[in-house]
Design an enzyme around this catalytic site. Structure first.
Site: not given
Length: 705
Positions: A160, A162, A184, A195, A413, A444, A529, A558
């Site tokens: 999200k 990205t 955030r 992460k 979240a 999320f 991807f 990306w």
């Protein structure tokens, strides 16, 4: 004495000393003093050059004032885009970040219409933006408001942030529309735990990446300190009240200094709360002194917890006060993660310093032995510790197009409301102008971050979104369709499986349905991807459109930056022109349990809720204290629509267990704890910090992402 030009505008008698002028200064007289300055006979006047304006003096002043006023209004952007040169294969995120020189923060601020006195630079790449901007641009219409949410994610996330970054790049650099991304601030918990970096990724990320992921300007640490200051004040007050008489307490709380005794502002506020209008410390009766000095906090009723910005499971339940100096005041307590603090929630929901101060004063920290709520206002002022953190942070560069980003606040979240600050969004909406776009992200899945964005953040801000962008990945859809779980450091499935994708789209349909509950158009962004096939992507887009999405497009940000998100940007711009029928999910006047049941049934798909006795007792207590009309902030796993992380797809036929219910009165919501949900995450067997290190030669951090 230091000026080159002096402008005189006074129409009255001139009181002007010769020594005030520097030799060689130019004097422009817009008043009645030309004769005085033009026919100086006194040798005490320095040699200066009087200049009489050829046009009537009042006109000059009016024109100058009008020109100044125009400068204070909205300024069209003159954003200089940076050149994108994507490489294939795509390097690591941190290599991409270091390959781009960040745009100087002063330059970026000028480009987006900020005045020099509206920014406070923190180094060369970031700056705090002052809230005075809202007053300057209060008549400026807001831009379009876009929320980025997602399907139920894998533990690795579906991109999200990205997509938020890539969409803002595409809108600004390719569609030539002003746009801001609002994100955030990353917590150190997941950064070091599960992460790694959280600045976007590939050619759609915020830079400098290291600064974004590690502390920035220290907002989260200031919130941690403010939160723990309240906790220390609570325990200290319990100890002192338990070991001192009323007279001794009063003498120490209102001491004599230089022969005088006076109440502090906090104490004056407490007197007003008690209905005592006296201002002289010596005028209080013994009964008034006792009610003033005795908060009478019930140790078992303390609800305020300490926080730390680290995933530390062994702090989920602790015993404090065991030292002999605490005189038997030991009790059980716990730590939450810092981004679950009510102080953080308030920072994200406030609309200004005055509102923030009032919210901090309303924070309920526990109950007295008679059942009355005890607030932070009774103990300490939190505002002095975090007032400077109310200013959103402008990040100097968004790779690669140099578009602006606000980074402010970081509530989780799953255990908080999961959105960046109201202030950042409001500032950005004014800066982009009526035709511009502000892209903000909710944490999320749509069942968590988006639901709270609408029911909590939009109620607070008064803002209404124009579009929801729902992020999906083939990887996550295969998991929801019955495929293997996606674990940490696992790779995407390299084989095509259309049946798994089709089955997993049940989760996508449900998330689209959730967004439609609020009456906002939905655009699905398929975050592509390397291992995704064209057939799989086309299938997802077709199912999304058939399920009610305004559009669904594949996104390649990306690997290509903003250019890979142009189709999404066009779809968002088109959807923003559609009729908007925004509505809340529930009325605030509904009983607390009914609001919880509404979310459980309409959003999660539960048959009903199962409220524990402990939770029901707290709900009854909150109703008695007058807190029953607040919105609901569910603390629930983000890995499933249900309360069980392993239930993928769209679970049905379950009861949602409400284990506990807590209240964040200053922030303005009630938050139920669903199932085994914890407010302190734990570290996995192999945390991300195993790969992080500092190179002493280059002074660079390795392994962040």
């Amino acid at each position: 004495q230091q000026t080159d030009v002096v402008v005189l505008t006074s129409e009255g008698p001139l009181e002007f000393l010769p020594g005030w002028l520097r030799p060689g200064a130019v004097v422009i007289d817009c008043g009645q003093h030309w004769g005085i300055l033009g026919n100086r006979s006194s040798s005490s006047w320095p040699p200066c050059t009087p200049f009489h304006p050829p046009t009537p003096p009042p006109q000059n002043v009016v024109r100058s004032a009008c020109r100044w006023l125009r400068q204070q209004r909205y300024r069209p952007w003159r954003l200089r885009s940076l050149t994108l040169q994507p490489l294939s294969p795509v390097p690591s995120d941190i290599e991409i970040s270091r390959s781009q020189s960040p745009k100087a923060i002063e330059l970026l601020a000028r480009e987006v219409g900020l005045l020099p006195d509206e920014i406070e630079a923190h180094g060369k790449t970031k700056a705090k933006v002052r809230l005075s901007l809202l007053d300057r641009l209060k008549e400026q219409p807001d831009g379009k408001y876009v929320l980025v949410a997602g399907i139920t994610p894998t533990p690795l996330g579906e991109g999200k942030s990205t997509v938020t970054v890539g969409l803002a790049q595409a809108l600004t650099a390719h569609l030539k529309l002003n746009s801001f991304a609002c994100l955030r601030q990353p917590s150190q918990g997941p950064t070091f735990g599960v992460k790694g970096g959280a600045a976007g990724g590939g050619y759609a990320q915020v830079i400098p990446m290291e600064e974004f992921n590690l502390h920035l300007t220290g907002d989260i640490h200031a919130i941690t300190a403010a939160n723990n200051l309240v906790a220390a004040a609570i325990d200290a007050r319990v100890l002192h009240e338990a070991t001192q008489s009323d007279k001794a307490l009063y003498g120490r709380l209102v001491p004599t200094v230089n022969g005088l005794r006076k109440f502090s502002p906090i104490q004056t506020a407490r007197l007003r709360k008690l209905g005592i209008d006296k201002t002289e410390p010596g005028a209080l009766t013994p009964e008034e002194i006792r009610s003033f000095v005795r908060l009478d906090i019930d140790p078992s009723g303390i609800t305020w917890q300490r926080v730390v910005d680290t995933n530390d499971r062994f702090l989920r339940k602790i015993t404090i006060g065991q030292a002999s100096t605490e005189k038997g005041q030991a009790r059980q307590a716990q730590f939450d993660i810092a981004v679950a603090s009510e102080v953080m929630a308030i920072l994200a929901l406030t609309d200004g310093l005055r509102d923030m101060k009032e919210r901090f004063s309303r924070m309920v920290v526990g109950s007295s032995r008679t059942g009355r709520p005890v607030t932070a206002q009774d103990l300490v002022s939190v505002c002095v510790r975090v007032c400077a953190r109310a200013f959103p942070l402008l990040v100097s560069n968004l790779y690669p197009q140099g578009t602006p980003v606000f980074v402010h606040a970081g509530p989780f979240a799953n255990i908080a409301h999961g959105n960046s600050s109201v202030l950042a969004d409001k500032l950005a909406l004014k800066l982009v102008g009526e035709e511009g776009f502000v892209v903000t992200e909710a944490g999320f899945g749509a069942d968590i971050g988006m639901e709270k964005f609408f029911n909590i953040k939009c109620r607070t801000s008064g803002l209404r979104p124009n579009v929801v962008v729902l992020v999906a990945t083939v990887r996550a859809l295969k998991m929801h369709g019955g495929g293997p779980k996606v674990a940490f450091f696992s790779r995407c499935s390299p084989w095509q499986n259309l049946q798994l994708v089709a089955d997993g789209c049940s989760n996508l349909r449900k998330q689209i349905e959730i967004a439609q509950l609020f009456g906002v158009p939905v655009v699905v962004a398929v975050n592509v991807f390397r291992t995704d096939t064209e057939a799989e992507i086309d299938l997802v887009c077709r199912i999304a459109r058939d399920s009610g999405a305004s559009d669904a497009v594949a996104c390649y940000h990306w690997s290509r930056g903003g250019r890979g998100c142009v189709e999404l940007a066009r779809a968002v711009r088109k959807a923003a022109q559609q009729p908007n029928h925004f509505r809340f999910l529930y009325d605030l006047q509904m009983p607390i349990v009914e609001k919880i049941r509404t979310i459980a049934q309409k959003v999660y798909g539960a048959d009903d809720v199962e409220v524990s006795q402990e939770a029901q007792a707290k709900i009854d207590n909150y109703n008695e204290q007058g807190f029953g009309n607040l919105p609901i902030c569910m603390a629930k796993t983000h890995l499933s629509l249900s309360h069980l992380p392993d239930w993928k797809g769209v679970p049905t036929g379950f009861l949602l267990p409400i284990r506990d219910v807590r209240a964040s009165i200053g922030a303005g919501f009630i938050y139920p704890l669903v199932g085994t949900m914890s407010t302190m995450p734990g570290l996995p067997t192999r945390p991300c910090f195993y790969d992080m290190d500092l190179d002493p030669d280059t002074e660079q951090i390795a392994g962040l992402f």
